[in-house]
Design a protein around this motif. Structure first.
Motif, PDB file in Angstrom:
ATOM      1  N   ARG A 211       0.818  -1.208   0.000  1.00  0.00           N
ATOM      2  CA  ARG A 211       0.000   0.000   0.000  1.00  0.00           C
ATOM      3  C   ARG A 211       0.860   1.271   0.000  1.00  0.00           C
ATOM      4  N   THR A 212       1.939   1.253   0.783  1.00  0.00           N
ATOM      5  CA  THR A 212       2.791   2.438   0.823  1.00  0.00           C
ATOM      6  C   THR A 212       3.514   2.638  -0.510  1.00  0.00           C
ATOM      7  N   GLU A 213       3.837   1.546  -1.184  1.00  0.00           N
ATOM      8  CA  GLU A 213       4.457   1.655  -2.504  1.00  0.00           C
ATOM      9  C   GLU A 213       3.484   2.280  -3.501  1.00  0.00           C
ATOM     10  N   GLU A 214       2.217   1.864  -3.416  1.00  0.00           N
ATOM     11  CA  GLU A 214       1.195   2.454  -4.297  1.00  0.00           C
ATOM     12  C   GLU A 214       1.030   3.940  -4.008  1.00  0.00           C
ATOM     13  N   ALA A 215       1.002   4.279  -2.720  1.00  0.00           N
ATOM     14  CA  ALA A 215       0.865   5.687  -2.328  1.00  0.00           C
ATOM     15  C   ALA A 215       2.057   6.500  -2.811  1.00  0.00           C
ATOM     16  N   LYS A 216       3.247   5.945  -2.690  1.00  0.00           N
ATOM     17  CA  LYS A 216       4.466   6.633  -3.125  1.00  0.00           C
ATOM     18  C   LYS A 216       4.419   6.916  -4.626  1.00  0.00           C
ATOM     19  N   LYS A 217       3.953   5.953  -5.402  1.00  0.00           N
ATOM     20  CA  LYS A 217       3.857   6.146  -6.854  1.00  0.00           C
ATOM     21  C   LYS A 217       2.920   7.299  -7.186  1.00  0.00           C
ATOM     22  N   ILE A 218       1.811   7.382  -6.446  1.00  0.00           N
ATOM     23  CA  ILE A 218       0.836   8.454  -6.681  1.00  0.00           C
ATOM     24  C   ILE A 218       1.425   9.803  -6.278  1.00  0.00           C
ATOM     25  N   LEU A 219       2.036   9.870  -5.097  1.00  0.00           N
ATOM     26  CA  LEU A 219       2.554  11.132  -4.575  1.00  0.00           C
ATOM     27  C   LEU A 219       3.683  11.705  -5.425  1.00  0.00           C
ATOM     28  N   THR A 220       4.386  10.853  -6.149  1.00  0.00           N
ATOM     29  CA  THR A 220       5.510  11.324  -6.958  1.00  0.00           C
ATOM     30  C   THR A 220       5.196  11.389  -8.451  1.00  0.00           C
ATOM     31  N   ASP A 221       3.947  11.161  -8.815  1.00  0.00           N
ATOM     32  CA  ASP A 221       3.529  11.211 -10.227  1.00  0.00           C
ATOM     33  C   ASP A 221       3.321  12.661 -10.656  1.00  0.00           C
ATOM     34  N   ARG A 222       4.169  13.168 -11.534  1.00  0.00           N
ATOM     35  CA  ARG A 222       4.140  14.583 -11.919  1.00  0.00           C
ATOM     36  C   ARG A 222       2.919  14.961 -12.747  1.00  0.00           C
ATOM     37  N   GLU A 223       2.254  13.985 -13.311  1.00  0.00           N
ATOM     38  CA  GLU A 223       1.061  14.275 -14.097  1.00  0.00           C
ATOM     39  C   GLU A 223      -0.207  14.250 -13.250  1.00  0.00           C
ATOM     40  N   LYS A 224      -0.150  13.547 -12.117  1.00  0.00           N
ATOM     41  CA  LYS A 224      -1.358  13.368 -11.304  1.00  0.00           C
ATOM     42  C   LYS A 224      -1.346  14.152  -9.989  1.00  0.00           C
ATOM     43  N   THR A 225      -0.166  14.553  -9.528  1.00  0.00           N
ATOM     44  CA  THR A 225      -0.051  15.136  -8.189  1.00  0.00           C
ATOM     45  C   THR A 225       0.648  16.491  -8.224  1.00  0.00           C
ATOM     46  N   ALA A 226       0.194  17.399  -7.349  1.00  0.00           N
ATOM     47  CA  ALA A 226       0.858  18.707  -7.221  1.00  0.00           C
ATOM     48  C   ALA A 226       0.698  19.221  -5.805  1.00  0.00           C
ATOM     49  N   ILE A 253       8.045  14.968  -4.520  1.00  0.00           N
ATOM     50  CA  ILE A 253       6.649  15.324  -4.758  1.00  0.00           C
ATOM     51  C   ILE A 253       6.602  16.547  -5.678  1.00  0.00           C
ATOM     52  N   PRO A 254       5.856  16.482  -6.766  1.00  0.00           N
ATOM     53  CA  PRO A 254       5.815  17.588  -7.731  1.00  0.00           C
ATOM     54  C   PRO A 254       5.237  18.868  -7.132  1.00  0.00           C
ATOM     55  N   ILE A 255       5.862  19.985  -7.421  1.00  0.00           N
ATOM     56  CA  ILE A 255       5.424  21.279  -6.908  1.00  0.00           C
ATOM     57  C   ILE A 255       4.463  21.928  -7.904  1.00  0.00           C
ATOM     58  N   GLY A 256       3.289  22.321  -7.385  1.00  0.00           N
ATOM     59  CA  GLY A 256       2.285  22.963  -8.228  1.00  0.00           C
ATOM     60  C   GLY A 256       2.482  24.465  -8.325  1.00  0.00           C
ATOM     61  N   GLY A 257       2.932  25.084  -7.235  1.00  0.00           N
ATOM     62  CA  GLY A 257       3.142  26.523  -7.255  1.00  0.00           C
ATOM     63  C   GLY A 257       2.808  27.166  -5.922  1.00  0.00           C
ATOM     64  N   VAL A 258       2.769  28.483  -5.939  1.00  0.00           N
ATOM     65  CA  VAL A 258       2.541  29.286  -4.737  1.00  0.00           C
ATOM     66  C   VAL A 258       1.240  30.071  -4.885  1.00  0.00           C
ATOM     67  N   ILE A 259       0.415  30.030  -3.846  1.00  0.00           N
ATOM     68  CA  ILE A 259      -0.811  30.821  -3.796  1.00  0.00           C
ATOM     69  C   ILE A 259      -0.632  31.882  -2.717  1.00  0.00           C
ATOM     70  N   VAL A 260      -0.792  33.144  -3.092  1.00  0.00           N
ATOM     71  CA  VAL A 260      -0.639  34.234  -2.125  1.00  0.00           C
ATOM     72  C   VAL A 260      -2.027  34.612  -1.619  1.00  0.00           C
ATOM     73  N   ASN A 261      -2.246  34.425  -0.327  1.00  0.00           N
ATOM     74  CA  ASN A 261      -3.553  34.672   0.274  1.00  0.00           C
ATOM     75  C   ASN A 261      -3.553  35.995   1.045  1.00  0.00           C
ATOM     76  N   GLY A 262      -4.744  36.553   1.251  1.00  0.00           N
ATOM     77  CA  GLY A 262      -4.892  37.733   2.095  1.00  0.00           C
ATOM     78  C   GLY A 262      -4.289  38.999   1.509  1.00  0.00           C
ATOM     79  N   VAL A 263      -4.421  39.184   0.188  1.00  0.00           N
ATOM     80  CA  VAL A 263      -3.828  40.339  -0.487  1.00  0.00           C
ATOM     81  C   VAL A 263      -4.804  41.523  -0.472  1.00  0.00           C
ATOM     82  N   LEU A 264      -4.310  42.672  -0.020  1.00  0.00           N
ATOM     83  CA  LEU A 264      -5.116  43.903  -0.069  1.00  0.00           C
ATOM     84  C   LEU A 264      -5.138  44.411  -1.508  1.00  0.00           C
ATOM     85  N   PRO A 265      -6.321  44.535  -2.118  1.00  0.00           N
ATOM     86  CA  PRO A 265      -6.390  44.997  -3.514  1.00  0.00           C
ATOM     87  C   PRO A 265      -6.014  46.471  -3.645  1.00  0.00           C
TER      88      PRO A 265
END
Length: 332
Positions: A211-226, A253-265
């Motif tokens: 099970r942990t091997e299956e989870a590892k494959k998912i967590l490191t899949d660059r097309e499916k995980t971010a 683990i593939p990085i999706g990016g950065v979300i900046v929260n709480g921005v004063l417009p």
């Protein structure tokens, strides 16, 4: 590339994690992302790996410990009550210890060993990790969104896949060696071999490793995980995710990016006279937004505004989803 463009570039993306320093609004952003996918016809579930759950608060629905709850046509949520999982762990562990002690003919009371194992700080995290893996491997949803705990907890949680693998390899090897010796010493080898095939300790270890091997494959899949990092336009949370990005990379683990929260417009500047406090905060924010662009080039996916009211209820979650959809760049 904003959030919408990034998602469009990853048509097979299914597993999204949102992390960062405590208090930056990870739950807000994760809920908005879940609604973003649900609004586009994807059967989506949001879950929290934080023992201090907040999904119930943000959706204004009692979710904790009630299993999967349907929120809208395509949006579902779950908050794990891991106390049940921990009790199951204890029962399973006791049974395995008793089996091992009996087979090894060791006259010892297993309770002290059980107490030591189950009071380990990582025991709760292991239970949470298993619940997360169970949810993923059941494969009942199109998209899985995880609102993770603060950085230190998440780091240990992600690290469990490596720890599990090392520990299980050793357990399996030791058990196989012990059982092999038993076969060599036995006069009834065929019967012993049959017993080995049914050995609960070995079979359980093999299943957990699978099970942990299956989870590892998912967590490191660059097309499916971010993995997305949520920050406020402030020095400390920026520094925290700078370190956190390095840690997540270490787990592949593939990085999706950065979300900046709480921005004063900046539109505030067009609304007439402002107090010196607000003017100074806007100037300070400009400096931090510039810092974010410099530290995380080409990784900022969206800016979520600081709303006039708290993000609570589906109507407000919809606003966050809209901000993610358009990148929020018009806000700054």
């Amino acid at each position: 590339m904003n959030f919408n463009e990034f998602i469009s570039s990853k048509p097979n993306l299914r597993y999204l994690f949102f992390g960062g320093k405590g208090g930056v609004g990870k739950t807000v952003v994760a809920a908005g992302a879940a609604q973003y996918f649900a609004a586009r016809g994807k059967k989506t579930i949001i879950s929290s790996t934080n023992p201090v759950h907040s999904l119930s608060s943000i959706f204004k629905i009692d979710i904790w410990g009630r299993g999967v709850q349907k929120l809208t046509e395509n949006l579902y949520a779950i908050e794990f009550d891991i106390s049940k999982t921990i009790e199951k762990y204890k029962a399973d562990m006791k049974e395995k210890l008793l089996t091992f002690i009996k087979s090894a003919d060791i006259p010892v009371d297993p309770d002290p060993f059980l107490d030591i194992a189950t009071t380990n700080p990582a025991f709760e995290e292991a239970a949470m990790f298993d619940e997360m893996v169970n949810l993923i491997l059941e494969d009942k949803f199109d998209v899985y969104v995880f609102d993770t705990a603060p950085v230190a907890h998440t780091y240990r949680l992600l690290g469990l896949s490596k720890v599990y693998d090392l520990w299980l390899k050793r357990v399996i090897k030791s058990r196989e060696e012990a059982l092999s010796l038993k076969v060599k010493l036995s006069f009834r080898k065929e019967k012993v071999i049959e017993e080995i095939k049914k050995d609960p300790v070995l079979q359980s270890a093999l299943e957990t490793r699978r099970r942990t091997e299956e989870a590892k494959k998912i967590l490191t899949d660059r097309e499916k995980t971010a993995f997305f990092f949520v920050t406020l336009p402030l020095a400390l949370p920026i520094a925290v995710i700078e370190r956190f990005i390095t840690w997540v990379k270490a787990f592949d683990i593939p990085i999706g990016g950065v979300i900046v929260n709480g921005v004063l417009p900046k539109t505030l500047l067009k609304e007439g006279k402002l107090s010196s406090y607000v003017v100074n905060k806007l100037k300070e924010q400009d400096g931090y937004l510039k810092m974010i662009d410099e530290k995380f080039p080409n990784l900022v996916r969206a800016y979520i505004p600081l709303y006039e009211t708290e993000v609570v209820g589906l109507d407000m979650v919809d606003k966050v989803a809209d901000a993610l959809a358009n990148g929020g760049f018009n806000l700054v």
